[in-house]
Write a protein that holds these residues in place. Structure first.
Motif, mmCIF file in Angstrom:
data_model
loop_
_atom_site.group_PDB
_atom_site.id
_atom_site.type_symbol
_atom_site.label_atom_id
_atom_site.label_comp_id
_atom_site.label_asym_id
_atom_site.label_seq_id
_atom_site.Cartn_x
_atom_site.Cartn_y
_atom_site.Cartn_z
ATOM 1 N N ALA A 181 0.535 -1.069 0.474
ATOM 2 C CA ALA A 181 -0.344 -0.139 -0.111
ATOM 3 C C ALA A 181 0.898 1.442 0.060
ATOM 4 N N SER A 182 1.576 0.490 -0.251
ATOM 5 C CA SER A 182 2.600 2.231 -0.256
ATOM 6 C C SER A 182 2.719 2.194 -1.737
ATOM 7 N N GLY A 183 2.850 4.229 -2.007
ATOM 8 C CA GLY A 183 3.399 4.941 -2.843
ATOM 9 C C GLY A 183 3.966 4.276 -4.367
ATOM 10 N N PRO A 184 5.332 3.642 -3.911
ATOM 11 C CA PRO A 184 6.259 3.157 -4.375
ATOM 12 C C PRO A 184 5.254 1.130 -5.158
ATOM 13 N N ALA A 185 4.397 0.737 -3.775
ATOM 14 C CA ALA A 185 3.736 -0.366 -4.151
ATOM 15 C C ALA A 185 2.552 -0.238 -5.287
ATOM 16 N N ILE A 186 1.835 1.095 -4.953
ATOM 17 C CA ILE A 186 0.236 1.298 -6.170
ATOM 18 C C ILE A 186 1.289 1.555 -7.272
ATOM 19 N N GLU A 187 2.538 2.260 -7.508
ATOM 20 C CA GLU A 187 3.058 2.588 -8.833
ATOM 21 C C GLU A 187 3.597 0.600 -9.346
ATOM 22 N N ALA A 188 4.463 0.274 -8.716
ATOM 23 C CA ALA A 188 4.317 -1.058 -8.346
ATOM 24 C C ALA A 188 3.262 -2.033 -9.714
ATOM 25 N N ARG A 189 1.855 -1.985 -8.862
ATOM 26 C CA ARG A 189 1.221 -2.611 -9.030
ATOM 27 C C ARG A 189 0.095 -1.898 -10.857
ATOM 28 N N TRP A 190 0.404 -0.323 -10.568
ATOM 29 C CA TRP A 190 -0.916 0.257 -12.251
ATOM 30 C C TRP A 190 0.605 0.586 -12.933
ATOM 31 N N GLY A 191 2.621 0.640 -12.689
ATOM 32 C CA GLY A 191 2.992 0.645 -13.474
ATOM 33 C C GLY A 191 2.702 2.384 -13.726
ATOM 34 N N LYS A 192 1.989 3.439 -13.356
ATOM 35 C CA LYS A 192 2.355 4.448 -12.558
ATOM 36 C C LYS A 192 2.139 5.468 -11.994
ATOM 37 N N PRO A 193 2.474 6.237 -11.235
ATOM 38 C CA PRO A 193 2.345 7.043 -9.729
ATOM 39 C C PRO A 193 1.224 7.386 -9.724
ATOM 40 N N ALA A 194 0.605 6.830 -8.191
ATOM 41 C CA ALA A 194 -0.458 7.198 -7.827
ATOM 42 C C ALA A 194 -1.282 8.118 -8.172
ATOM 43 N N VAL A 195 -0.740 9.309 -8.225
ATOM 44 C CA VAL A 195 -0.860 10.720 -8.692
ATOM 45 C C VAL A 195 -1.839 11.118 -9.381
ATOM 46 N N GLN A 196 -1.230 9.728 -10.835
ATOM 47 C CA GLN A 196 -1.765 9.801 -12.100
ATOM 48 C C GLN A 196 -3.233 8.799 -12.155
ATOM 49 N N LEU A 197 -3.004 7.976 -11.305
ATOM 50 C CA LEU A 197 -5.003 7.381 -11.022
ATOM 51 C C LEU A 197 -5.757 7.953 -10.487
ATOM 52 N N PRO A 198 -6.595 7.625 -10.965
ATOM 53 C CA PRO A 198 -8.181 8.708 -10.912
ATOM 54 C C PRO A 198 -8.776 8.403 -10.528
ATOM 55 N N PRO A 199 -9.785 8.803 -9.570
ATOM 56 C CA PRO A 199 -10.764 8.689 -7.734
ATOM 57 C C PRO A 199 -11.408 7.581 -8.686
ATOM 58 N N GLY A 200 -11.786 6.805 -9.933
ATOM 59 C CA GLY A 200 -12.531 6.032 -10.111
ATOM 60 C C GLY A 200 -11.818 4.561 -9.982
ATOM 61 N N HIS A 201 -10.442 4.478 -9.988
ATOM 62 C CA HIS A 201 -9.380 3.640 -10.392
ATOM 63 C C HIS A 201 -9.631 2.702 -9.608
ATOM 64 N N PRO A 202 -10.004 1.357 -9.736
ATOM 65 C CA PRO A 202 -9.644 -0.049 -8.512
ATOM 66 C C PRO A 202 -8.011 0.404 -8.032
ATOM 67 N N ALA A 203 -7.612 0.629 -8.600
ATOM 68 C CA ALA A 203 -6.291 0.718 -7.425
ATOM 69 C C ALA A 203 -6.793 1.502 -6.126
ATOM 70 N N TRP A 204 -7.891 2.210 -6.025
ATOM 71 C CA TRP A 204 -8.435 3.115 -4.633
ATOM 72 C C TRP A 204 -8.592 1.828 -3.676
ATOM 73 N N MET A 205 -9.829 1.121 -4.248
ATOM 74 C CA MET A 205 -10.599 0.066 -3.647
ATOM 75 C C MET A 205 -9.621 -1.369 -2.853
ATOM 76 N N ILE A 206 -9.018 -0.623 -3.557
ATOM 77 C CA ILE A 206 -7.171 -2.016 -3.242
ATOM 78 C C ILE A 206 -6.469 -1.365 -2.171
#
Ligand code: ADP
Ligand code: ZN
Length: 282
Positions: A181-206
């Motif tokens: 759940a760290s910033g680098p974990a989000i980036e590694a999972r989705w291939g882009k930095p957390a700041v670029q993932l929109p609010p509706g992205h499944p990243a945020w539920m996880i």
């Protein structure tokens, strides 16, 4: 009125400040890069205090792991800093009392005294950034044990929607809380930095799922009145509400849940260092 010195020691930068009171606007602040030459970095810190002092006491809120007995950062992989006697050098060179704690215990102390948990006797501060760390105040005092709390490395259950093959990024535990759940974990999972993932992205539920698991574990073990969630990843304004909702689901009404809030202070760690300085003088 005595002048206090504050140091927030991070792996990238040291923020140093002098001021008359924790929570008041400091008289002077400086950013010092954390070089691999620890003695040289500390020399700059000392020079700042000599130029802007004299200070009556100094507080240090530092990255860890910390050895309180020795006043050192103990086993950090950060080059040049393992076992460096940070506290004793400051004490010797400035000849003043030095309060010394982890960055997150400092932030927790500041939030409990002056921030969003003002007046709380029990509070946990969790930072969700490059790493995840947690500090705890119980009965008004920072928690120290054999070491100190390392809540960032709590084990978490795999989220059902975790993309197949993602193993987490913690070099010690893979998919612990920080690894998931760290910033680098989000980036590694989705291939882009957390700041670029929109609010509706499944990243945020996880993300909310993992943070809610951590908040439940923290609540079950320490039962704090409040958990303050800070750090760069929490700059997503929708995330806090999602964590709160998921925490309520996971708890199933079993225990009274702590208030979850954003930091009330602009610089919780640095303000915590001022509180540590005030306490060192008493
Ligand atoms: P550090 O943990 O290094 O002290 P921060 O708390 O600022 O620093 O955390 C940095 C991490 O937070 C990075 O991994 C970055 O991707 C992430 N981050 C920074 N800003 C945001 C944002 N607005 N939304 C989501 N993630 C962010
Ligand atoms: Zn870990």
């Amino acid at each position: 009125m005595p002048l206090y010195g504050a140091v927030e020691a991070g792996g990238t930068k040291f923020m140093v400040a002098v001021g008359e009171e924790a929570g008041a606007e400091p008289n002077a602040v400086r950013r010092i890069e954390t070089s691999s030459d620890a003695a040289a970095t500390l020399r700059e810190v000392i020079t700042f205090f000599l130029d802007h002092g004299p200070v009556a006491a100094v507080g240090v809120a530092t990255f860890g792991p910390v050895d309180f007995r020795k006043g050192t950062i103990s086993t950090t992989p950060k080059e040049g800093w393992a076992h460096f006697p940070l506290r004793d050098i400051l004490q010797r060179e400035l000849r003043v009392p030095v309060g010394f704690d982890t960055d997150v215990n400092g932030a927790a102390l500041a939030e409990a005294r002056l921030g969003s948990g003002r007046g709380a006797q029990s509070l946990v501060y969790v930072t969700v950034g490059t790493g995840i760390g947690g500090g705890a105040i119980i009965a008004g005092k920072p928690v120290h044990g054999l070491l100190h709390p390392e809540m960032g490395h709590l084990p978490v259950r795999l989220h059902p929607e975790e993309p197949a093959g993602f193993m987490g990024v913690c070099p010690y535990h893979g998919n612990c809380l920080e690894g998931s759940a760290s910033g680098p974990a989000i980036e590694a999972r989705w291939g882009k930095p957390a700041v670029q993932l929109p609010p509706g992205h499944p990243a945020w539920m996880i993300e909310a799922g993992y943070l809610a698991q951590a908040c439940l574990s923290i609540s079950l073990i320490l039962s704090p009145e409040r958990i303050v969630l800070g750090g760069g990843v929490m700059d997503q304004p929708h995330l806090l509400g999602m964590v709160r909702a998921r925490l309520a689901e996971l708890n199933r009404g079993y225990i009274p849940l702590p208030e979850l809030s954003a930091p009330g202070l602009k610089y919780p760690g640095l303000t915590g260092a001022f509180v540590l300085a005030e306490e060192a003088l008493q």
